[in-house]
Design an enzyme around this catalytic site. Sequence first.
Site, PDB file in Angstrom:
ATOM      1  CB  CYS A 299      63.056  29.126  17.939  1.00 18.11           C
ATOM      2  SG  CYS A 299      62.392  27.926  16.898  1.00 18.11           S
ATOM      3  CB  CYS A 302      64.641  25.938  18.478  1.00 20.83           C
ATOM      4  SG  CYS A 302      64.559  26.767  16.862  1.00 20.83           S
TER       5      CYS A 302
END
Length: 376
Positions: A299, A302
């Site tokens: 991600c 993230c």
Amino acid sequence: MAEAAKERGNALYKAGKFEDAVKAYDESIAADPAIAAAHANRAAALTAMGRAKFNDATVACVEALCLDPSYGRAKSRLGALCVKLGDLEPAVAAAEARARSHPDHSPSSSLAKALRLLRDGRAAGNAAFKSGDVARALKTYSDAMLAAAAEAAGSDAAAAGAMDAEALCVAVPGAALLMCNRAACAASLGRHADALTDATAALRADPEYAKASLRAAHARKALGEHAAAAAIFAELRERLPGDASVADELNACRRAAGGDLAKLPTERAGVIEIESMERYRALIAKAPLCLIDFTAKWCGPCKQVAPHFAAMALANPTIHFLKVDVDERQDISAAENVRSMPTFKAYRYGAKVDEFSGADLGRLQGLVARYLPTLS
């Protein structure tokens, strides 16, 4: 009516509905202002609502003690509040205000005087310690505690003089602040057994008094009791996951203790990576505040927010910052119904209080700003 409202407040408090409990105690006090237990229990509910309510809780405890000077629970609650605030001034101000409004009430004036003695003695002792005169600082703290205890005992200096360290901390709310500082003086003078006695006594006022726990741990370490010191640092580590010095001291004491303790994994402060459902559930159930980052290695957002999350964990050592990899811990992400990454959730003592999805650093900082004041 007053008693019924107080009992309703007690039930609400036990159910964790602290704001409603305060309202019920207010009803009780309005019906009968002289019920000391209603004031003391109101203080407990206010304290449970977090730091923002500590001053109000202090006023309530002072009122309870002035109504009933022998009320041990009110005394211990006021002592714990002084420790949590790290300051005697709110208690002094509350007691002086009470004494002014009741000029002929000797318990009010006596409590105000005892608290002033502690406040002024602490200030003088701190000044002596900072100037390098540790022996004078130690004596100043001792004299102030004895004088305050004598005032609380009805000017009975002999009774105060016979008190040990723990009794002094119990006799006058707030004395634990001076006792903890006296422990630092003893440690500086190489009197580590005395430092341990004083730090342990200070913990009598508030078992979660982190500074006193630290001084007790350092005293154990200096006395060569590395396993005992490690146990204290381990307990502090659970409460202060973002404190690097606590993690370092725990590692050092475990190595010095040897045996199985030395084989334990190295502790690192900051974000806690969750590796099991059991660990996750245990932390969110008991921690005052958990912020959880549900993340994934693939991600991009993230990865962008991760360094900021890690920095926040070190900057806010009392908050538990948890990291859950949704691919590695699918059981947790499924239980939490996580559908996009990153997702952030906030828990207070097992109850979910907030959540959002997306790498919104401002919103994450807002969670900290909102809930940090609710910690005690």
